[in-house]
Design a protein around this motif. Structure first.
Motif, short mmCIF file in Angstrom:
data_model
loop_
_atom_site.label_atom_id
_atom_site.label_comp_id
_atom_site.label_asym_id
_atom_site.label_seq_id
_atom_site.Cartn_x
_atom_site.Cartn_y
_atom_site.Cartn_z
N LEU A 1 0.84 -1.20 0.00
CA LEU A 1 0.00 0.00 0.00
C LEU A 1 0.88 1.24 0.00
O LEU A 1 1.66 1.46 0.93
N MET A 2 0.76 2.04 -1.06
CA MET A 2 1.46 3.32 -1.11
C MET A 2 0.55 4.35 -0.47
O MET A 2 -0.45 4.76 -1.05
N PHE A 3 0.88 4.70 0.77
CA PHE A 3 0.03 5.59 1.57
C PHE A 3 0.50 7.03 1.34
O PHE A 3 1.59 7.40 1.80
N GLY B 1 10.79 5.03 8.37
CA GLY B 1 10.62 4.11 7.26
C GLY B 1 9.94 4.74 6.06
O GLY B 1 9.66 4.07 5.08
N ALA B 2 9.69 6.04 6.14
CA ALA B 2 8.98 6.70 5.04
C ALA B 2 9.88 6.85 3.82
O ALA B 2 11.08 7.00 3.94
N ALA C 1 -1.33 -1.07 -4.11
CA ALA C 1 -2.47 -0.15 -4.08
C ALA C 1 -1.96 1.22 -3.69
O ALA C 1 -0.95 1.32 -2.99
N ILE C 2 -2.64 2.25 -4.16
CA ILE C 2 -2.33 3.64 -3.78
C ILE C 2 -3.50 4.14 -2.95
O ILE C 2 -4.65 3.87 -3.29
N LEU C 3 -3.22 4.87 -1.88
CA LEU C 3 -4.30 5.44 -1.06
C LEU C 3 -4.18 6.96 -1.02
O LEU C 3 -3.15 7.50 -0.62
N ILE C 4 -5.27 7.62 -1.41
CA ILE C 4 -5.36 9.08 -1.40
C ILE C 4 -6.51 9.48 -0.47
O ILE C 4 -7.61 8.93 -0.59
N HIS D 1 3.49 1.71 2.85
CA HIS D 1 4.70 2.49 2.59
C HIS D 1 4.29 3.95 2.52
O HIS D 1 3.73 4.37 1.50
N PRO D 2 4.52 4.73 3.58
CA PRO D 2 4.14 6.14 3.51
C PRO D 2 5.01 6.89 2.51
O PRO D 2 6.22 6.66 2.45
N VAL D 3 4.36 7.72 1.71
CA VAL D 3 5.05 8.40 0.63
C VAL D 3 4.67 9.88 0.63
O VAL D 3 3.52 10.23 0.88
#
Ligand code: SAH
Length: 260
Positions: free
Chosen positions: A168-170, A184-185, A202-205, A226-228
């Motif tokens: 998950l790309m958060f 870990g970001a 998955a990407i989360l917006i 994975h916080p981005v």
């Protein structure tokens, strides 16, 4: 990029099987579009796709006011699936939500999932309308695949039931404007590239109001998240969706390699 043997310019999504010699009956809307609006007559070529069988050249066999028949001749392109990438977004105002679905389909999301978060205003979405936007985007961008638009689901329920192995790309607005990066970001592109390139992802917006403190805490604690950061400015959700899809496609998706 039409096949060499075709003068057909119109691409149409149909929900029927496609194959050599296959007859494709048209409904009223499709007949109106092809024969009323586009003025096609018997013998004209149309490119068809259904999201499963690739793209086919078909010819008009019967043209009527309320219906018609096309016959498939030859495949012009094989099915090309996008990478196994979901886009999760919190629905916002109608026009911006439509934009997100259209752009996600063009950018190559395999599945689009509207999620209800703590600060999401929308209680309901018109799934059928959003799905129609995804179909139109695929017709226009030459896609042979149409991403499924799911029904609205609560984010906490989706996370509780998260499929094993999906990253998950958060997209965490907490980074913007000097916010401290959580441990870990990733700083976007290089960070994403360091993660495992293996799908699925998955990407989360989040919504206009962003994520609640409780949501953010929970998201940051998830082992598959994975916080981005999307930079020092706070982007609107629709901008953030396109930016995140771009980033992911460039780092891990089919911008870096041909799709299967
Ligand atoms: N109202 C919120 C911003 C929400 S922006 C606030 O002021 O903090 C909508 C969504 O876009 C966010 O939830 C996030 O997922 C994404 N987003 C916007 N800007 C971002 C950034 N700079 N980095 C990471 N994600 C961002």
């Amino acid at each position: 990029m039409l096949g060499p043997m075709t003068d057909a310019k119109i691409r149409l999504f149909v929900d029927q099987p496609l194959g050599a010699g296959q007859t494709v009956p048209l409904d009223r809307d499709q007949a109106h579009y092809l024969f009323g609006v586009m003025r096609l007559s018997a013998g004209a070529g149309v490119l068809l796709f259904n999201g499963r069988d690739g793209e086919w050249l078909a010819r008009v066999a019967e043209a009527g006011k309320r219906g018609g028949i096309l016959i498939c001749e030859a495949q012009t392109r094989p099915l090309r699936r996008p990478p196994d990438l979901w886009l999760l977004f919190a629905p916002i105002k109608k026009a911006r939500t439509d934009f997100i679905v259209e752009k996600a389909a063009e950018m190559g999301a395999a599945r689009i999932i509207p999620v209800q978060t703590d600060f999401t205003n929308a209680e309901r979405i018109r799934q059928d309308r959003l799905q129609a936007h995804a179909v139109e985007a695929a017709e226009q961008c030459g896609g042979t695949y149409v991403p499924e638009v799911a029904d609205l689901i609560r984010l906490d329920r989706l996370l509780a039931d998260w499929p094993e192995g999906r990253h998950l790309m958060f997209c965490d607005e907490g980074f913007a404007d000097g916010g401290a990066a959580p441990e870990g970001a990733s700083s976007a592109l290089p960070g994403l590239r360091r993660t495992t390139p293996a799908e699925p992802w998955a990407i989360l917006i989040g919504p206009e109001g962003g994520f609640s403190a409780a949501e953010r805490k929970r998201l940051l604690a998830l082992p598959f998240a994975h916080p981005v950061s999307l930079g020092p400015r706070i982007l609107r959700a629709d901008t953030a969706a396109v930016a995140a899809l771009t980033l992911w496609q460039a780092a891990l998706g089919d911008w870096t390699r041909p799709a299967a």
